[in-house]
Design a protein around this motif. Structure first.
Motif, PDB file in Angstrom:
ATOM      1  N   ALA A 105       0.838  -1.201   0.000  1.00 11.33           N
ATOM      2  CA  ALA A 105       0.000   0.000   0.000  1.00 11.33           C
ATOM      3  C   ALA A 105       0.875   1.254   0.000  1.00 11.33           C
ATOM      4  O   ALA A 105       0.577   2.222  -0.705  1.00 11.33           O
ATOM      5  CB  ALA A 105      -0.932   0.000   1.209  1.00 11.33           C
ATOM      6  N   TYR A 106       1.962   1.234   0.778  1.00 15.14           N
ATOM      7  CA  TYR A 106       2.878   2.388   0.774  1.00 15.14           C
ATOM      8  C   TYR A 106       3.465   2.575  -0.613  1.00 15.14           C
ATOM      9  O   TYR A 106       3.511   3.698  -1.126  1.00 15.14           O
ATOM     10  CB  TYR A 106       4.012   2.229   1.797  1.00 15.14           C
ATOM     11  CG  TYR A 106       5.028   3.340   1.646  1.00 15.14           C
ATOM     12  CD1 TYR A 106       4.788   4.587   2.201  1.00 15.14           C
ATOM     13  CD2 TYR A 106       6.169   3.180   0.876  1.00 15.14           C
ATOM     14  CE1 TYR A 106       5.670   5.636   2.022  1.00 15.14           C
ATOM     15  CE2 TYR A 106       7.058   4.221   0.689  1.00 15.14           C
ATOM     16  CZ  TYR A 106       6.813   5.450   1.267  1.00 15.14           C
ATOM     17  OH  TYR A 106       7.684   6.493   1.063  1.00 15.14           O
ATOM     18  N   ILE A 107       3.923   1.498  -1.223  1.00 13.26           N
ATOM     19  CA  ILE A 107       4.544   1.586  -2.543  1.00 13.26           C
ATOM     20  C   ILE A 107       3.567   2.163  -3.559  1.00 13.26           C
ATOM     21  O   ILE A 107       3.907   3.079  -4.319  1.00 13.26           O
ATOM     22  CB  ILE A 107       5.066   0.201  -2.989  1.00 13.26           C
ATOM     23  CG1 ILE A 107       6.234  -0.224  -2.101  1.00 13.26           C
ATOM     24  CG2 ILE A 107       5.474   0.209  -4.458  1.00 13.26           C
ATOM     25  CD1 ILE A 107       6.647  -1.678  -2.262  1.00 13.26           C
ATOM     26  N   VAL A 108       2.344   1.665  -3.557  1.00 12.29           N
ATOM     27  CA  VAL A 108       1.340   2.146  -4.514  1.00 12.29           C
ATOM     28  C   VAL A 108       1.034   3.621  -4.290  1.00 12.29           C
ATOM     29  O   VAL A 108       1.009   4.413  -5.236  1.00 12.29           O
ATOM     30  CB  VAL A 108       0.054   1.290  -4.429  1.00 12.29           C
ATOM     31  CG1 VAL A 108      -1.087   1.914  -5.219  1.00 12.29           C
ATOM     32  CG2 VAL A 108       0.339  -0.129  -4.911  1.00 12.29           C
ATOM     33  N   LEU A 118       9.728   8.142  -3.729  1.00 13.96           N
ATOM     34  CA  LEU A 118      10.153   6.945  -4.457  1.00 13.96           C
ATOM     35  C   LEU A 118      11.378   6.296  -3.807  1.00 13.96           C
ATOM     36  O   LEU A 118      11.441   5.070  -3.672  1.00 13.96           O
ATOM     37  CB  LEU A 118      10.421   7.290  -5.919  1.00 13.96           C
ATOM     38  CG  LEU A 118       9.189   7.717  -6.712  1.00 13.96           C
ATOM     39  CD1 LEU A 118       9.578   8.149  -8.118  1.00 13.96           C
ATOM     40  CD2 LEU A 118       8.152   6.613  -6.750  1.00 13.96           C
ATOM     41  N   ILE A 119      12.327   7.105  -3.385  1.00 20.40           N
ATOM     42  CA  ILE A 119      13.486   6.556  -2.673  1.00 20.40           C
ATOM     43  C   ILE A 119      13.032   5.953  -1.350  1.00 20.40           C
ATOM     44  O   ILE A 119      13.593   4.966  -0.874  1.00 20.40           O
ATOM     45  CB  ILE A 119      14.560   7.645  -2.469  1.00 20.40           C
ATOM     46  CG1 ILE A 119      15.131   8.072  -3.828  1.00 20.40           C
ATOM     47  CG2 ILE A 119      15.680   7.149  -1.549  1.00 20.40           C
ATOM     48  CD1 ILE A 119      15.995   9.317  -3.772  1.00 20.40           C
ATOM     49  N   GLY A 120      11.981   6.518  -0.780  1.00 19.32           N
ATOM     50  CA  GLY A 120      11.437   6.019   0.478  1.00 19.32           C
ATOM     51  C   GLY A 120      10.895   4.605   0.388  1.00 19.32           C
ATOM     52  O   GLY A 120      10.690   3.945   1.411  1.00 19.32           O
ATOM     53  N   ILE A 121      10.669   4.122  -0.818  1.00 18.70           N
ATOM     54  CA  ILE A 121      10.269   2.729  -0.969  1.00 18.70           C
ATOM     55  C   ILE A 121      11.380   1.820  -0.450  1.00 18.70           C
ATOM     56  O   ILE A 121      11.121   0.768   0.123  1.00 18.70           O
ATOM     57  CB  ILE A 121       9.922   2.420  -2.446  1.00 18.70           C
ATOM     58  CG1 ILE A 121       8.661   3.196  -2.854  1.00 18.70           C
ATOM     59  CG2 ILE A 121       9.766   0.922  -2.686  1.00 18.70           C
ATOM     60  CD1 ILE A 121       8.355   3.164  -4.335  1.00 18.70           C
ATOM     61  N   PHE A 122      12.625   2.262  -0.625  1.00 16.55           N
ATOM     62  CA  PHE A 122      13.782   1.473  -0.212  1.00 16.55           C
ATOM     63  C   PHE A 122      14.384   1.959   1.104  1.00 16.55           C
ATOM     64  O   PHE A 122      14.946   1.177   1.858  1.00 16.55           O
ATOM     65  CB  PHE A 122      14.846   1.503  -1.310  1.00 16.55           C
ATOM     66  CG  PHE A 122      14.301   1.067  -2.636  1.00 16.55           C
ATOM     67  CD1 PHE A 122      14.069  -0.272  -2.902  1.00 16.55           C
ATOM     68  CD2 PHE A 122      13.969   1.996  -3.600  1.00 16.55           C
ATOM     69  CE1 PHE A 122      13.551  -0.688  -4.112  1.00 16.55           C
ATOM     70  CE2 PHE A 122      13.448   1.598  -4.826  1.00 16.55           C
ATOM     71  CZ  PHE A 122      13.233   0.254  -5.076  1.00 16.55           C
ATOM     72  N   ILE A 123      14.277   3.255   1.353  1.00 18.92           N
ATOM     73  CA  ILE A 123      14.808   3.857   2.584  1.00 18.92           C
ATOM     74  C   ILE A 123      13.644   4.566   3.259  1.00 18.92           C
ATOM     75  O   ILE A 123      13.391   5.749   3.021  1.00 18.92           O
ATOM     76  CB  ILE A 123      15.961   4.843   2.276  1.00 18.92           C
ATOM     77  CG1 ILE A 123      17.045   4.150   1.457  1.00 18.92           C
ATOM     78  CG2 ILE A 123      16.517   5.430   3.569  1.00 18.92           C
ATOM     79  CD1 ILE A 123      18.087   5.094   0.896  1.00 18.92           C
ATOM     80  N   ALA A 154      10.048  11.376   5.684  1.00 13.13           N
ATOM     81  CA  ALA A 154      10.422  12.799   5.683  1.00 13.13           C
ATOM     82  C   ALA A 154       9.879  13.500   4.440  1.00 13.13           C
ATOM     83  O   ALA A 154       9.347  14.624   4.522  1.00 13.13           O
ATOM     84  CB  ALA A 154      11.944  12.943   5.758  1.00 13.13           C
ATOM     85  N   ALA A 155       9.983  12.843   3.294  1.00 12.78           N
ATOM     86  CA  ALA A 155       9.456  13.427   2.060  1.00 12.78           C
ATOM     87  C   ALA A 155       7.942  13.588   2.144  1.00 12.78           C
ATOM     88  O   ALA A 155       7.394  14.609   1.719  1.00 12.78           O
ATOM     89  CB  ALA A 155       9.831  12.553   0.865  1.00 12.78           C
ATOM     90  N   ALA A 156       7.269  12.588   2.697  1.00 18.09           N
ATOM     91  CA  ALA A 156       5.807  12.655   2.822  1.00 18.09           C
ATOM     92  C   ALA A 156       5.392  13.809   3.721  1.00 18.09           C
ATOM     93  O   ALA A 156       4.416  14.511   3.437  1.00 18.09           O
ATOM     94  CB  ALA A 156       5.260  11.336   3.349  1.00 18.09           C
ATOM     95  N   ILE A 157       6.137  14.030   4.801  1.00 21.27           N
ATOM     96  CA  ILE A 157       5.848  15.171   5.678  1.00 21.27           C
ATOM     97  C   ILE A 157       5.985  16.472   4.886  1.00 21.27           C
ATOM     98  O   ILE A 157       5.129  17.358   4.953  1.00 21.27           O
ATOM     99  CB  ILE A 157       6.764  15.171   6.912  1.00 21.27           C
ATOM    100  CG1 ILE A 157       6.409  14.007   7.836  1.00 21.27           C
ATOM    101  CG2 ILE A 157       6.685  16.507   7.659  1.00 21.27           C
ATOM    102  CD1 ILE A 157       7.421  13.757   8.940  1.00 21.27           C
TER     103      ILE A 157
END
Length: 116
Positions: free
Chosen positions: A4-7, A59-64, A70-73
Motif C-alpha cells: 500500500a505504501y509503494i502504490v 520513491l526513494i522512500g520505498i527502499f529507505i 520525511a518526504a511525505a511530511i
C-alpha cells in the motif's frame, strides 16, 4: 502495508511530477491560479523543484523508509501551504483541489509510519 505504501508513493509521486510540469511549462490555468493567490512567476521553478524533490523522496522512500516519511511530511506541508495560500487570498473556489492533494499525500505518510 508495504504494498500500500509503494502504490500510494508512486501515485502521489506521479501527481507531483504532473503538477510540477504544469508550473514549469507555465500552463495557462496554473499561471492564472498562482497569480491570483499572489505567487510571483519567479517562484514557479522553486515550487516545481520542491514538488520534484518530494516525488523523488517518496520513491526513494520505498527502499529507505525514513527518507520516504520525511518526504511525505514535506509534501503534506507543501499542499497544506497551498490550501492556506488560497484561503488567505480569498480564493476558496480553488482551495478544494490542494485540500484533496493534502489528503492524498497524507496516505504515504500514514502508511510509511505504519510500516516502520
Amino acid at each position: 502495508m508495504n504494498i500500500a505504501y509503494i502504490v500510494t508513493a508512486i501515485l502521489v509521486s506521479a501527481l507531483l511530477v504532473f503538477t510540477a510540469r504544469n508550473k514549469l511549462v507555465r500552463q495557462k490555468d496554473v499561471v492564472e491560479t498562482l497569480e491570483r493567490v499572489g505567487v510571483p512567476e519567479r517562484m514557479f521553478p522553486v515550487l516545481a523543484a520542491l514538488q520534484l524533490l518530494g516525488a523523488a523522496g517518496l520513491l526513494i522512500g520505498i527502499f529507505i523508509r525514513p527518507l520516504g516519511i520525511a518526504a511525505a511530511i514535506g509534501v503534506v506541508l507543501f499542499f497544506l501551504g497551498a490550501v492556506i495560500s488560497h484561503l488567505r487570498a480569498n480564493d476558496a473556489k480553488n482551495a478544494p483541489m490542494p485540500a484533496v492533494f493534502t489528503v492524498l499525500s497524507a496516505a504515504p505518510l500514514v502508511l510509511g509510519l505504519a510500516t516502520v
